[in-house]
Scaffold this motif. Sequence first.
Motif, short mmCIF file in Angstrom:
data_model
loop_
_atom_site.label_atom_id
_atom_site.label_comp_id
_atom_site.label_asym_id
_atom_site.label_seq_id
_atom_site.Cartn_x
_atom_site.Cartn_y
_atom_site.Cartn_z
N PHE A 112 16.09 -36.62 -111.75
CA PHE A 112 17.51 -37.22 -111.91
C PHE A 112 18.72 -36.67 -111.07
O PHE A 112 18.56 -35.38 -111.18
N THR A 113 19.19 -37.46 -110.36
CA THR A 113 20.28 -37.21 -109.52
C THR A 113 21.57 -37.03 -110.85
O THR A 113 21.62 -37.58 -111.74
N ALA A 114 22.79 -36.34 -110.44
CA ALA A 114 23.76 -36.48 -111.08
C ALA A 114 24.35 -37.91 -111.43
O ALA A 114 24.67 -38.08 -112.43
N GLU A 115 24.29 -38.67 -110.32
CA GLU A 115 24.72 -40.18 -110.52
C GLU A 115 23.87 -40.86 -111.74
O GLU A 115 24.14 -41.68 -112.16
N ASP A 116 22.52 -40.54 -111.53
CA ASP A 116 21.64 -40.85 -112.55
C ASP A 116 21.76 -40.62 -113.86
O ASP A 116 21.93 -41.35 -114.81
N LEU A 117 22.41 -39.24 -114.31
CA LEU A 117 22.75 -38.98 -115.40
C LEU A 117 23.85 -39.52 -115.80
O LEU A 117 24.20 -39.73 -116.85
N VAL A 118 24.92 -39.74 -114.86
CA VAL A 118 25.94 -40.39 -115.29
C VAL A 118 25.62 -41.86 -115.90
O VAL A 118 26.30 -42.56 -116.76
N ARG A 119 25.06 -42.48 -115.11
CA ARG A 119 24.48 -43.89 -115.34
C ARG A 119 23.84 -44.12 -116.70
O ARG A 119 24.16 -45.04 -117.47
N LEU A 120 23.10 -43.27 -116.85
CA LEU A 120 22.31 -43.07 -118.17
C LEU A 120 23.21 -42.63 -119.48
O LEU A 120 22.69 -42.82 -120.72
N GLY A 121 24.32 -42.30 -119.11
CA GLY A 121 25.10 -41.85 -120.36
C GLY A 121 24.93 -40.29 -120.81
O GLY A 121 25.69 -39.77 -121.63
N SER A 122 24.32 -39.57 -119.92
CA SER A 122 23.86 -38.31 -120.04
C SER A 122 25.10 -37.32 -119.78
O SER A 122 25.22 -36.22 -120.29
N LEU A 123 25.71 -37.64 -118.60
CA LEU A 123 26.64 -36.72 -118.00
C LEU A 123 27.94 -37.72 -117.72
O LEU A 123 28.25 -38.44 -116.89
N PRO A 124 29.13 -37.27 -118.56
CA PRO A 124 30.33 -38.02 -118.26
C PRO A 124 30.81 -37.90 -116.98
O PRO A 124 30.85 -36.78 -116.26
N GLU A 125 31.53 -38.92 -116.28
CA GLU A 125 32.09 -39.06 -115.11
C GLU A 125 32.97 -37.87 -114.81
O GLU A 125 32.86 -37.40 -113.90
N ASP A 126 33.80 -37.61 -115.64
CA ASP A 126 34.88 -36.71 -115.73
C ASP A 126 34.14 -35.22 -115.38
O ASP A 126 34.71 -34.38 -114.75
N ILE A 127 33.12 -35.10 -116.16
CA ILE A 127 32.40 -33.74 -116.11
C ILE A 127 31.87 -33.78 -114.73
O ILE A 127 31.74 -32.39 -114.05
N LEU A 128 31.09 -34.58 -114.29
CA LEU A 128 30.54 -34.58 -112.90
C LEU A 128 31.42 -34.32 -111.97
O LEU A 128 31.40 -33.45 -110.87
N GLU A 129 32.84 -34.73 -111.95
CA GLU A 129 33.79 -34.43 -111.15
C GLU A 129 34.23 -33.06 -111.05
O GLU A 129 34.54 -32.49 -110.16
N ALA A 130 34.40 -32.50 -112.41
CA ALA A 130 34.81 -31.07 -112.62
C ALA A 130 33.55 -30.20 -112.06
O ALA A 130 34.07 -29.30 -111.34
N ALA A 131 32.41 -30.40 -112.02
CA ALA A 131 31.37 -29.85 -111.61
C ALA A 131 31.39 -29.65 -110.03
O ALA A 131 31.17 -28.82 -109.41
#
Length: 345
Positions: A112-131
């Motif tokens: 899974f890519t980070a974008e996949d995890l965002v789309r699946l609801g596993s990774l909030p978009e704001d947390i991805l941007e922080a990472a």
Amino acid sequence: MKRASGVGHLTPFLPGLEKLLGDPEVSEIMINGPGNVWVERGGRLEPHPAPDLTSAWLHRAAIHIARPLGLDPAGRPILDARLEDGSRVAICTPPASPEVAITIRRFGGRAFTAEDLVRLGSLPEDILEAARSTLASRQNILVSGGTGSGKTTLLNALIELLPEDERIVAIEDTLELRIDRANCLRFEAGAIGSEAVSIRDLVRHALRHRPDHIVVGEVRGGEAADLLQALNTGHGGSLTTIHANNARSALSRLASCAMQAGDALPWEVTCRGVVDGIALVLHVARREGRRFVEDALEVCGYDAALGHWITAPPGARRHRTEDGHGSGTQPETGTHTHTPKEANA
């Protein structure tokens, strides 16, 4: 290093489990003894009938797995092995266990890519941007969670955020990460003949290979001290994982692991090293078959007098820098929990 045969080669020795061993939806098979089998499918545990799986078959399976490794379950009742297909097998035989116990953890499926995890609801978009911002500014991320919570899945996704033209050295107990980079070295701990190569040995050795980024699959012991030294001496944008109950306790666990080193520094100094070495902690959890980032915090400091970690919500320090005194956000000593939509990771 020799590897035992893949999962498919176990079918003749585990009657009744043929379909399970070939089912890509099955992530783990747990054999507690003759006829006692449990399966994890879609993040949920369920029993599986296996009346033909006798004690004799289990002994044969244990021997079949151990033999390519030059081992004998009769002389070594506890065994961890990696199969040719990347799956992991843990075996415990008498006298360490009343019956032969075998746990097979399968690896495969998609990455899974980070974008996949965002789309699946596993990774909030704001947390991805922080990472993304943390790694871009050459600061380091610690991923924490329990067994099977999705730490490796998230770590794989975060690795993809690292610059393509920079060098990665990845260190693992067992090769599980999927790193599709030409300029990447993969190191694996284990026994080489009569010599044992530890994660700590490999962390030290990695510094001789000019890494831009160091990725340690999981920190468990004294290697944390060497990793913190590396993170604080020019290897920013690095990643590691650790077992912990929440994001805050992950920091204490990392410091405690560093203290296991024979040449460990005092506790307060070690905690300051954690603050300097780790900028962001992402905690993953699994509930009702769902894996997701449950908590995230920025590491701002350590209060030695109170024994507290000083933390802030992700992005708080960046906002203060951008807004001057306008944001009003101050570091806190409490945890910051996110409750995103849960989804498989």
